[in-house]
Design an enzyme around this catalytic site. Structure first.
Site, PDB file in Angstrom:
ATOM      1  N   LYS A  69      31.376 -50.395 -65.183  1.00  0.00           N
ATOM      2  CA  LYS A  69      31.442 -49.142 -64.436  1.00  0.00           C
ATOM      3  C   LYS A  69      32.816 -48.502 -64.553  1.00  0.00           C
ATOM      4  O   LYS A  69      32.937 -47.312 -64.855  1.00  0.00           O
ATOM      5  CB  LYS A  69      31.114 -49.392 -62.967  1.00  0.00           C
ATOM      6  CG  LYS A  69      29.659 -49.669 -62.785  1.00  0.00           C
ATOM      7  CD  LYS A  69      29.324 -49.838 -61.337  1.00  0.00           C
ATOM      8  CE  LYS A  69      27.858 -49.680 -61.150  1.00  0.00           C
ATOM      9  NZ  LYS A  69      27.400 -48.308 -61.392  1.00  0.00           N
ATOM     10  N   HIS A 103      30.790 -68.433 -51.942  1.00  0.00           N
ATOM     11  CA  HIS A 103      32.221 -68.294 -52.248  1.00  0.00           C
ATOM     12  C   HIS A 103      33.011 -67.897 -51.000  1.00  0.00           C
ATOM     13  O   HIS A 103      34.232 -67.910 -51.021  1.00  0.00           O
ATOM     14  CB  HIS A 103      32.466 -67.324 -53.414  1.00  0.00           C
ATOM     15  CG  HIS A 103      32.140 -65.897 -53.145  1.00  0.00           C
ATOM     16  ND1 HIS A 103      31.671 -65.037 -54.100  1.00  0.00           N
ATOM     17  CD2 HIS A 103      32.203 -65.156 -52.015  1.00  0.00           C
ATOM     18  CE1 HIS A 103      31.477 -63.848 -53.585  1.00  0.00           C
ATOM     19  NE2 HIS A 103      31.786 -63.899 -52.318  1.00  0.00           N
ATOM     20  N   HIS A 104      32.309 -67.547 -49.926  1.00  0.00           N
ATOM     21  CA  HIS A 104      33.002 -67.308 -48.653  1.00  0.00           C
ATOM     22  C   HIS A 104      33.274 -68.615 -47.925  1.00  0.00           C
ATOM     23  O   HIS A 104      33.904 -68.618 -46.883  1.00  0.00           O
ATOM     24  CB  HIS A 104      32.152 -66.409 -47.747  1.00  0.00           C
ATOM     25  CG  HIS A 104      31.931 -65.038 -48.303  1.00  0.00           C
ATOM     26  ND1 HIS A 104      32.781 -63.981 -48.054  1.00  0.00           N
ATOM     27  CD2 HIS A 104      30.974 -64.551 -49.120  1.00  0.00           C
ATOM     28  CE1 HIS A 104      32.339 -62.906 -48.683  1.00  0.00           C
ATOM     29  NE2 HIS A 104      31.242 -63.217 -49.334  1.00  0.00           N
ATOM     30  N   TYR A 144      27.909 -55.288 -50.982  1.00  0.00           N
ATOM     31  CA  TYR A 144      27.496 -54.375 -52.055  1.00  0.00           C
ATOM     32  C   TYR A 144      26.744 -53.174 -51.502  1.00  0.00           C
ATOM     33  O   TYR A 144      26.769 -52.097 -52.100  1.00  0.00           O
ATOM     34  CB  TYR A 144      26.697 -55.126 -53.121  1.00  0.00           C
ATOM     35  CG  TYR A 144      27.612 -56.072 -53.852  1.00  0.00           C
ATOM     36  CD1 TYR A 144      28.574 -55.575 -54.719  1.00  0.00           C
ATOM     37  CD2 TYR A 144      27.599 -57.431 -53.608  1.00  0.00           C
ATOM     38  CE1 TYR A 144      29.474 -56.408 -55.336  1.00  0.00           C
ATOM     39  CE2 TYR A 144      28.500 -58.277 -54.219  1.00  0.00           C
ATOM     40  CZ  TYR A 144      29.435 -57.759 -55.084  1.00  0.00           C
ATOM     41  OH  TYR A 144      30.340 -58.588 -55.680  1.00  0.00           O
ATOM     42  N   GLU A 191      25.476 -57.466 -48.266  1.00  0.00           N
ATOM     43  CA  GLU A 191      25.979 -56.409 -47.395  1.00  0.00           C
ATOM     44  C   GLU A 191      27.230 -55.744 -47.966  1.00  0.00           C
ATOM     45  O   GLU A 191      27.372 -54.528 -47.892  1.00  0.00           O
ATOM     46  CB  GLU A 191      26.265 -56.983 -45.999  1.00  0.00           C
ATOM     47  CG  GLU A 191      27.076 -56.100 -45.067  1.00  0.00           C
ATOM     48  CD  GLU A 191      26.316 -54.871 -44.581  1.00  0.00           C
ATOM     49  OE1 GLU A 191      25.070 -54.864 -44.677  1.00  0.00           O
ATOM     50  OE2 GLU A 191      26.976 -53.937 -44.099  1.00  0.00           O
ATOM     51  N   HIS A 197      36.454 -53.890 -34.070  1.00  0.00           N
ATOM     52  CA  HIS A 197      36.921 -53.034 -35.169  1.00  0.00           C
ATOM     53  C   HIS A 197      36.070 -53.279 -36.419  1.00  0.00           C
ATOM     54  O   HIS A 197      35.583 -52.335 -37.047  1.00  0.00           O
ATOM     55  CB  HIS A 197      38.397 -53.311 -35.471  1.00  0.00           C
ATOM     56  CG  HIS A 197      38.882 -52.802 -36.800  1.00  0.00           C
ATOM     57  ND1 HIS A 197      39.149 -51.475 -37.031  1.00  0.00           N
ATOM     58  CD2 HIS A 197      39.122 -53.429 -37.982  1.00  0.00           C
ATOM     59  CE1 HIS A 197      39.544 -51.313 -38.295  1.00  0.00           C
ATOM     60  NE2 HIS A 197      39.528 -52.493 -38.896  1.00  0.00           N
ATOM     61  N   TRP A 256      33.845 -60.441 -36.633  1.00  0.00           N
ATOM     62  CA  TRP A 256      32.593 -59.725 -36.944  1.00  0.00           C
ATOM     63  C   TRP A 256      31.587 -60.655 -37.606  1.00  0.00           C
ATOM     64  O   TRP A 256      30.394 -60.379 -37.636  1.00  0.00           O
ATOM     65  CB  TRP A 256      32.861 -58.488 -37.808  1.00  0.00           C
ATOM     66  CG  TRP A 256      32.933 -58.739 -39.276  1.00  0.00           C
ATOM     67  CD1 TRP A 256      34.021 -59.159 -39.975  1.00  0.00           C
ATOM     68  CD2 TRP A 256      31.881 -58.590 -40.247  1.00  0.00           C
ATOM     69  NE1 TRP A 256      33.706 -59.295 -41.308  1.00  0.00           N
ATOM     70  CE2 TRP A 256      32.399 -58.951 -41.503  1.00  0.00           C
ATOM     71  CE3 TRP A 256      30.545 -58.183 -40.175  1.00  0.00           C
ATOM     72  CZ2 TRP A 256      31.652 -58.928 -42.674  1.00  0.00           C
ATOM     73  CZ3 TRP A 256      29.796 -58.170 -41.357  1.00  0.00           C
ATOM     74  CH2 TRP A 256      30.348 -58.535 -42.577  1.00  0.00           C
ATOM     75  N   SER A 291      30.409 -41.584 -59.731  1.00  0.00           N
ATOM     76  CA  SER A 291      29.725 -41.210 -60.977  1.00  0.00           C
ATOM     77  C   SER A 291      29.236 -39.768 -60.955  1.00  0.00           C
ATOM     78  O   SER A 291      28.919 -39.202 -62.009  1.00  0.00           O
ATOM     79  CB  SER A 291      28.536 -42.137 -61.238  1.00  0.00           C
ATOM     80  OG  SER A 291      28.954 -43.473 -61.200  1.00  0.00           O
ATOM     81  N   ARG A 322      44.902 -64.727 -40.725  1.00  0.00           N
ATOM     82  CA  ARG A 322      44.315 -63.530 -40.147  1.00  0.00           C
ATOM     83  C   ARG A 322      43.792 -63.836 -38.746  1.00  0.00           C
ATOM     84  O   ARG A 322      43.659 -64.994 -38.361  1.00  0.00           O
ATOM     85  CB  ARG A 322      43.177 -63.019 -41.047  1.00  0.00           C
ATOM     86  CG  ARG A 322      42.029 -63.986 -41.175  1.00  0.00           C
ATOM     87  CD  ARG A 322      41.042 -63.564 -42.255  1.00  0.00           C
ATOM     88  NE  ARG A 322      40.116 -62.558 -41.770  1.00  0.00           N
ATOM     89  CZ  ARG A 322      38.849 -62.435 -42.204  1.00  0.00           C
ATOM     90  NH1 ARG A 322      38.372 -63.266 -43.111  1.00  0.00           N
ATOM     91  NH2 ARG A 322      38.073 -61.503 -41.734  1.00  0.00           N
ATOM     92  N   HIS A 324      26.924 -61.290 -48.186  1.00  0.00           N
ATOM     93  CA  HIS A 324      27.421 -60.857 -49.478  1.00  0.00           C
ATOM     94  C   HIS A 324      26.678 -59.640 -50.024  1.00  0.00           C
ATOM     95  O   HIS A 324      27.320 -58.683 -50.433  1.00  0.00           O
ATOM     96  CB  HIS A 324      27.568 -61.967 -50.499  1.00  0.00           C
ATOM     97  CG  HIS A 324      28.573 -61.532 -51.512  1.00  0.00           C
ATOM     98  ND1 HIS A 324      29.928 -61.560 -51.272  1.00  0.00           N
ATOM     99  CD2 HIS A 324      28.422 -60.872 -52.680  1.00  0.00           C
ATOM    100  CE1 HIS A 324      30.560 -60.973 -52.269  1.00  0.00           C
ATOM    101  NE2 HIS A 324      29.666 -60.553 -53.146  1.00  0.00           N
ATOM    102  N   THR A 374      30.822 -54.700 -62.999  1.00  0.00           N
ATOM    103  CA  THR A 374      31.776 -53.828 -62.324  1.00  0.00           C
ATOM    104  C   THR A 374      32.773 -53.266 -63.329  1.00  0.00           C
ATOM    105  O   THR A 374      33.127 -52.083 -63.281  1.00  0.00           O
ATOM    106  CB  THR A 374      32.512 -54.596 -61.208  1.00  0.00           C
ATOM    107  OG1 THR A 374      31.557 -55.362 -60.490  1.00  0.00           O
ATOM    108  CG2 THR A 374      33.199 -53.646 -60.263  1.00  0.00           C
ATOM    109  N   SER A 433      17.696 -49.610 -37.320  1.00  0.00           N
ATOM    110  CA  SER A 433      18.062 -48.277 -37.806  1.00  0.00           C
ATOM    111  C   SER A 433      18.269 -48.280 -39.315  1.00  0.00           C
ATOM    112  O   SER A 433      17.725 -47.428 -40.028  1.00  0.00           O
ATOM    113  CB  SER A 433      19.326 -47.810 -37.087  1.00  0.00           C
ATOM    114  OG  SER A 433      19.898 -46.729 -37.756  1.00  0.00           O
ATOM    115  N   SER A 434      19.041 -49.258 -39.822  1.00  0.00           N
ATOM    116  CA  SER A 434      19.289 -49.263 -41.277  1.00  0.00           C
ATOM    117  C   SER A 434      18.021 -49.531 -42.052  1.00  0.00           C
ATOM    118  O   SER A 434      17.833 -48.971 -43.137  1.00  0.00           O
ATOM    119  CB  SER A 434      20.296 -50.314 -41.725  1.00  0.00           C
ATOM    120  OG  SER A 434      21.200 -50.597 -40.784  1.00  0.00           O
ATOM    121  N   ASP A 474      12.100 -32.539 -48.257  1.00  0.00           N
ATOM    122  CA  ASP A 474      12.690 -33.272 -47.126  1.00  0.00           C
ATOM    123  C   ASP A 474      12.575 -34.755 -47.441  1.00  0.00           C
ATOM    124  O   ASP A 474      12.094 -35.131 -48.512  1.00  0.00           O
ATOM    125  CB  ASP A 474      11.939 -32.955 -45.815  1.00  0.00           C
ATOM    126  CG  ASP A 474      12.817 -33.201 -44.588  1.00  0.00           C
ATOM    127  OD1 ASP A 474      13.466 -34.254 -44.531  1.00  0.00           O
ATOM    128  OD2 ASP A 474      12.862 -32.328 -43.699  1.00  0.00           O
TER     129      ASP A 474
END
Lengths: 532, 201
Positions: free
Chosen positions: A337, A308-309, A263, A261, A82, A147, A274, A456, A259, A334, A175-176, A111
């Protein structure tokens, strides 16, 4: 093959704007940014429903305490796949799809810069997920280590399907990276004359910065999965203490990717909001330059907060302080924004069309997710919250009501431009209100069970969490069903039914994409537009 | 509105070609970044080791023997050291320290024995991995002799006494008076197959 080339060539001789080949070949061989954008978006939506179905399995199992429906190993596969599908299959391809559709139209380019690579970067993606999903049917099951695939769960204690997991992540990464390179080259080289950096729409800006994050960290992820592969199958000891490695190092490498990722999955959302808020506030965006700088500073800060993880892995107090304060620092740009969005609405002529409803929900609910993130940043508090449902609540608020709501807002905002017809507004409002209510029933109580200590990734829980989990599951089923309304709406919109729309579509919309006809012709801006 | 386009609207053959080269140059640069970051991912492995060697952050002690030079024993300080022994999942050996706790003075030479027993019916190769907590103390724990420097082989039913000789560096920060040294024993028979056969015969 040769006949197709001949046909295209033949067309070329006679008309400048040849029609696309019909049938499946149009989609297989397409190098048109709009076609590829559509492919990405449909693929992301199919993956969203697939990953969502897995979430339904998870919530069905957690509907009441005890083990009822699936065995724990399968439950773990569901949480793992998931997560992987939603991150790499739904959110990221959806943003890439939007970039494909919108970046060339917003900067006045005909293009993407590298159309053939664009075709490749999409068409390898279904195979990545085919590999990942088919690994679920292997003996011993698919990946079940979360994951985040922490070693030694993914090295010592995983099944043979790990090899398939690694290869599928490699393909997703390639791909990315190709997609990101394409976006960067397009934005650097193909802006229409007069489209200076500080005139670029914010969606383009946020995607440019996201693309740089992608090429910086996706290769690190590729390295991490490669190390897992060689540790598991080829006897290396990157993460194996017995051979001189260190399992904690896995977490450092993973979160150095992980991390930035997160963002990658939210900066394009900031860009979308925006674009939408000024349209429906009928005012210019407040603080355009500060938005650009805030996005860039969030991207830079994302590289120095990874630990921090990992507060609970044991770290000297100095390191804990550093990562705590650096993390809290991110709330400053943040906050800028969120302030700018609110200031844009201040004294504007607000109207509440469906894209604006999603954008407003985004601003409120993403801020809730941001605040719980700030709570998690506090080291001593994180020791209690770590690996509980509080974390699950936090990242679902920023990813579902954040990233995914922004994608839905974007689809509703630009869909009339893509199809030339207004979507079914009644269905869209049903979709919005059902999603909004159910998503909060789904995720808000997770804060409470998390603070009370529910861990979890566990298929069972203590009895005192039963009532809350029942509500969470009911919210989950309702949110899942609400997305079928979206599916019905999209099918209806793609069948070209509905009221024709004007070129501008929305009264307050500004930007190059609103100056071309609706629906957007197959080829746009073959002659660069003049930027005012 | 009245700004004129800076480029002729129709791309000529030459300018098209120029754009293509521009694209090519950028793609090459960006691919270099991608390759660089892929390499950086792997470079993090030695960097991590060097960083931890310098700071002791991951609690690992040195992999090779230290040399003890006669030094003044600081009797004003007493350091308490806990010894913790554990075996990793799947490792059947019994593994114990002769004492759970010792009190030592910095600069003093000490010895402690660990006993191991292989209760299984086949020979097993073991590797002990040390970990000091708090990690900063690891830099000041010097071992002149340790079974953890190499792999150990025990035949079926065999027992052994493994000595560990160490001293605490007098430079140990003042705020540390108590630390724990944990050894985890791993079964590395699978990766050390040759060693078993050579020593076993």
């Amino acid at each position: 093959m040769s006949t197709v080339t001949d046909t295209i060539h033949h067309d070329d001789d006679h008309h400048e704007h040849h029609a696309p080949p019909s049938g499946i070949k149009r989609w297989l061989y397409t190098t048109n940014h709009k076609d590829i954008g559509t492919l990405y978006l449909w693929f992301a939506f199919i993956m969203f429903l697939t990953g969502g179905a897995m979430a339904m399995v998870i919530r069905a199992e957690l509907f009441q305490p005890g083990l009822q429906i699936v065995d724990p190993n399968f439950f773990n596969q569901m949480t793992t796949v998931h997560g992987l599908i939603m991150v790499f299959g739904a959110v990221m391809p959806a943003f890439t799809g939007l970039a494909n559709w919108l970046v060339p139209m917003m900067i006045g380019a005909p293009d993407m810069a590298l159309p053939r690579m664009n075709n490749w970067s999409f068409w390898i993606l279904p195979f990545a997920f085919l590999i990942l999903l088919s690994s679920l049917f292997m003996e011993g099951g698919g990946p079940a280590f979360g994951w985040t695939f922490y070693a030694p769960l993914s090295t010592t204690y995983s099944g043979d399907s790990t090899a398939l997991f690694v290869f599928s992540v490699h393909i997703m990464g390639i791909s990315s990276i190709m997609g990101a390179i394409n976006v960067i080259v397009t934005i650097f080289n193909m802006r229409a004359p007069g489209m200076t950096w500080m005139k670029m729409p914010l969606f383009v800006w946020t995607w440019l910065i996201t693309a740089f994050l992608l090429i910086a960290v996706m290769p690190v992820l590729a390295g991490a999965v490669t190390m897992v592969l060689t540790d598991k199958f080829f006897g290396t000891s990157f993460f194996d203490a017995a051979g001189g490695g260190d399992p904690v190092m896995f977490q450092h490498i993973f979160w150095f990717f992980g991390h930035p990722e997160v963002y990658i999955m939210i900066l394009p959302a900031f860009g979308i909001i925006s674009q939408i808020v000024p349209t429906f506030a009928r005012k210019r965006l407040f603080g355009y330059a500060s938005m650009v700088y805030a996005t860039a500073s969030i991207a830079l800060l994302s590289f120095i907060v990874w630990a921090h993880h990992m507060f609970t892995t044991g770290m000297p107090v100095f390191a804990e302080m550093f990562f705590m304060l650096a993390t809290m620092l991110i709330s400053v740009p943040t906050g800028v924004k969120v302030f700018n969005w609110v200031a844009t609405m201040w004294r504007g002529s607000l109207s509440f069309e469906v894209p604006m409803l999603f954008a407003l929900a985004f601003i409120v609910l993403f801020t809730i997710g941001g605040l719980s993130g700030l709570m998690l940043a506090i080291t001593p508090v994180d020791f209690q919250y770590h690996d509980t449902y509080f974390v699950v609540a936090h990242f679902h608020y920023v990813l579902v009501t954040g990233a995914i709501f922004s994608i839905m807002a974007a689809v509703y905002y630009w869909l009339p431009k893509w199809t030339g017809k207004m979507f079914d507004i009644t269905l869209a409002k049903w979709h919005f209100w059902c999603s909004l209510v159910s998503v909060n029933v789904l995720f808000f109580p997770m804060h409470f069970v998390g603070l009370a200590g529910m861990p979890r990734r566990i298929p069972d829980y203590a009895l005192q969490f039963a009532d809350f989990n029942k509500w969470i599951s009911l919210g989950g089923f309702a949110f899942g069903l609400s997305q079928l309304i979206f599916l019905a709406l999209l099918i209806k919109a793609c069948s070209k039914k509905g009221e024709p729309v004007s070129d501008q579509v929305w009264e307050g919309a500004e930007g190059l994409e609103w100056e071309i006809p609706s629906p957007a012709p197959y080829h746009t801006f073959e002659t660069p537009p003049v930027i005012k | 509105m009245n700004k004129k386009p800076e480029q002729p609207p129709e791309a000529t053959g030459a300018s098209k070609q120029k754009t293509q080269t521009n694209h090519g140059k950028m793609v090459v640069k960006l691919l270099a970044v991608v390759l660089g970051m892929f390499g950086f991912g792997f470079a993090l492995v030695p960097l991590y080791d060097v960083f931890c060697d310098l700071t002791g952050l991951n609690g690992k002690t040195a992999n090779s023997a230290a040399v003890y030079e006669v030094m003044e024993v600081d009797e004003s300080r007493t350091i308490t050291i806990d010894f913790i022994t554990r075996t990793n999942t799947g490792m059947a050996w019994k593994f114990e320290a002769e004492k759970r706790q010792v009190k030592v003075h910095p600069g003093q030479m000490n010895e402690i024995n660990f006993t191991v027993n292989n209760p299984t019916t086949h020979s097993v190769v073991g590797q002990a991995v040390p970990s000091v907590s708090p990690g900063t103390a690891a830099l000041f724990l010097n071992k002149t002799e340790c079974f953890c420097f190499e792999q150990q082989v025990l035949q079926a039913g065999e027992s052994a006494v493994m000595p560990m000789r160490f001293y605490v560096d007098p430079q140990l920060p003042d705020d540390i008076s108590y630390f724990a040294l944990q050894y985890t024993l791993y079964d590395v028979t699978a990766t050390a197959g040759d060693l078993v056969m050579n020593r076993g015969e």
